[in-house]
Design a protein around this motif. Structure first.
Motif, PDB file in Angstrom:
ATOM      1  N   UNK A  49     -24.797  -6.395   2.685  1.00  0.00           N
ATOM      2  CA  UNK A  49     -23.413  -6.254   3.131  1.00  0.00           C
ATOM      3  C   UNK A  49     -22.441  -6.713   2.044  1.00  0.00           C
ATOM      4  N   UNK A  50     -22.741  -7.840   1.387  1.00  0.00           N
ATOM      5  CA  UNK A  50     -21.892  -8.313   0.285  1.00  0.00           C
ATOM      6  C   UNK A  50     -21.890  -7.304  -0.855  1.00  0.00           C
ATOM      7  N   UNK A  51     -23.044  -6.747  -1.146  1.00  0.00           N
ATOM      8  CA  UNK A  51     -23.153  -5.752  -2.211  1.00  0.00           C
ATOM      9  C   UNK A  51     -22.300  -4.518  -1.892  1.00  0.00           C
ATOM     10  N   UNK A  52     -22.376  -4.031  -0.638  1.00  0.00           N
ATOM     11  CA  UNK A  52     -21.580  -2.868  -0.252  1.00  0.00           C
ATOM     12  C   UNK A  52     -20.094  -3.153  -0.379  1.00  0.00           C
ATOM     13  N   UNK A  53     -19.659  -4.341   0.067  1.00  0.00           N
ATOM     14  CA  UNK A  53     -18.239  -4.693  -0.043  1.00  0.00           C
ATOM     15  C   UNK A  53     -17.819  -4.740  -1.510  1.00  0.00           C
ATOM     16  N   UNK A  54     -18.683  -5.260  -2.348  1.00  0.00           N
ATOM     17  CA  UNK A  54     -18.369  -5.391  -3.762  1.00  0.00           C
ATOM     18  C   UNK A  54     -18.239  -4.020  -4.435  1.00  0.00           C
ATOM     19  N   UNK A  55     -19.053  -3.060  -3.999  1.00  0.00           N
ATOM     20  CA  UNK A  55     -19.077  -1.743  -4.633  1.00  0.00           C
ATOM     21  C   UNK A  55     -18.120  -0.741  -4.000  1.00  0.00           C
ATOM     22  N   UNK A  56     -17.577  -1.056  -2.836  1.00  0.00           N
ATOM     23  CA  UNK A  56     -16.703  -0.111  -2.140  1.00  0.00           C
ATOM     24  C   UNK A  56     -15.419   0.096  -2.935  1.00  0.00           C
ATOM     25  N   UNK A  57     -14.980   1.346  -3.041  1.00  0.00           N
ATOM     26  CA  UNK A  57     -13.713   1.582  -3.736  1.00  0.00           C
ATOM     27  C   UNK A  57     -12.554   0.978  -2.944  1.00  0.00           C
ATOM     28  N   UNK A  58     -11.548   0.509  -3.656  1.00  0.00           N
ATOM     29  CA  UNK A  58     -10.397  -0.091  -2.991  1.00  0.00           C
ATOM     30  C   UNK A  58      -9.544   0.962  -2.297  1.00  0.00           C
ATOM     31  N   UNK A  59      -9.488   2.154  -2.866  1.00  0.00           N
ATOM     32  CA  UNK A  59      -8.665   3.229  -2.310  1.00  0.00           C
ATOM     33  C   UNK A  59      -9.497   4.493  -2.153  1.00  0.00           C
ATOM     34  N   UNK A  60      -9.021   5.377  -1.291  1.00  0.00           N
ATOM     35  CA  UNK A  60      -9.666   6.680  -1.180  1.00  0.00           C
ATOM     36  C   UNK A  60      -9.265   7.522  -2.393  1.00  0.00           C
ATOM     37  N   UNK A  61      -9.956   8.618  -2.612  1.00  0.00           N
ATOM     38  CA  UNK A  61      -9.641   9.489  -3.743  1.00  0.00           C
ATOM     39  C   UNK A  61      -8.215  10.020  -3.635  1.00  0.00           C
ATOM     40  N   UNK A  62      -7.796  10.406  -2.436  1.00  0.00           N
ATOM     41  CA  UNK A  62      -6.433  10.942  -2.290  1.00  0.00           C
ATOM     42  C   UNK A  62      -5.392   9.869  -2.612  1.00  0.00           C
ATOM     43  N   UNK A  63      -5.623   8.618  -2.200  1.00  0.00           N
ATOM     44  CA  UNK A  63      -4.693   7.530  -2.536  1.00  0.00           C
ATOM     45  C   UNK A  63      -4.670   7.287  -4.040  1.00  0.00           C
ATOM     46  N   UNK A  64      -5.825   7.368  -4.659  1.00  0.00           N
ATOM     47  CA  UNK A  64      -5.913   7.197  -6.108  1.00  0.00           C
ATOM     48  C   UNK A  64      -5.108   8.272  -6.834  1.00  0.00           C
ATOM     49  N   UNK A  65      -5.263   9.523  -6.395  1.00  0.00           N
ATOM     50  CA  UNK A  65      -4.545  10.623  -7.046  1.00  0.00           C
ATOM     51  C   UNK A  65      -3.037  10.530  -6.813  1.00  0.00           C
ATOM     52  N   UNK A  66      -2.640  10.121  -5.619  1.00  0.00           N
ATOM     53  CA  UNK A  66      -1.210   9.960  -5.332  1.00  0.00           C
ATOM     54  C   UNK A  66      -0.586   8.873  -6.182  1.00  0.00           C
ATOM     55  N   UNK A  67      -1.363   7.865  -6.549  1.00  0.00           N
ATOM     56  CA  UNK A  67      -0.865   6.756  -7.371  1.00  0.00           C
ATOM     57  C   UNK A  67      -0.872   7.083  -8.858  1.00  0.00           C
ATOM     58  N   UNK A  68      -1.380   8.240  -9.214  1.00  0.00           N
ATOM     59  CA  UNK A  68      -1.461   8.642 -10.615  1.00  0.00           C
ATOM     60  C   UNK A  68      -0.064   8.749 -11.226  1.00  0.00           C
ATOM     61  N   UNK A  69       0.076   8.373 -12.495  1.00  0.00           N
ATOM     62  CA  UNK A  69       1.383   8.528 -13.153  1.00  0.00           C
ATOM     63  C   UNK A  69       1.787  10.001 -13.281  1.00  0.00           C
TER      64      UNK A  69
END
Length: 90
Positions: A49-69
């Protein structure tokens, strides 16, 4: 003692080998367990469970793309061709 690590969560390699099942149980119940070799940090045993939390992305792909410069830039879009693909001999 290794800096920032409690003695009850720290194991010498030889002891960790003989008590691996116990160390896995402690990782699941009490958090990461640290293994030393010749007095130096060597490994960490984590619960899955700790490993999964550590590896989980902080944002979804769509959130990542929306935050793109480039999210506000004018990007040309292309229409997809309606033609069927050509035949290829394999």
């Amino acid at each position: 003692m290794t800096e920032g690590i409690s003695m009850e969560n720290q194991w010498q390699l030889q002891e960790a080998k003989s008590k691996f099942s116990h160390i896995v149980d402690r990782a699941r119940q009490h958090g990461p367990q640290f293994v030393t070799r010749h007095g130096h940090k060597a490994a960490v045993v984590l619960s899955f469970e700790d490993y999964q939390r550590m590896c989980a992305p902080e944002n979804s792909l769509s959130e990542f793309l929306k935050a793109s410069p480039f999210s506000d830039s004018d990007v040309e879009t292309f229409d997809r061709s309606k033609e069927t693909p050509r035949d290829v001999d394999l």
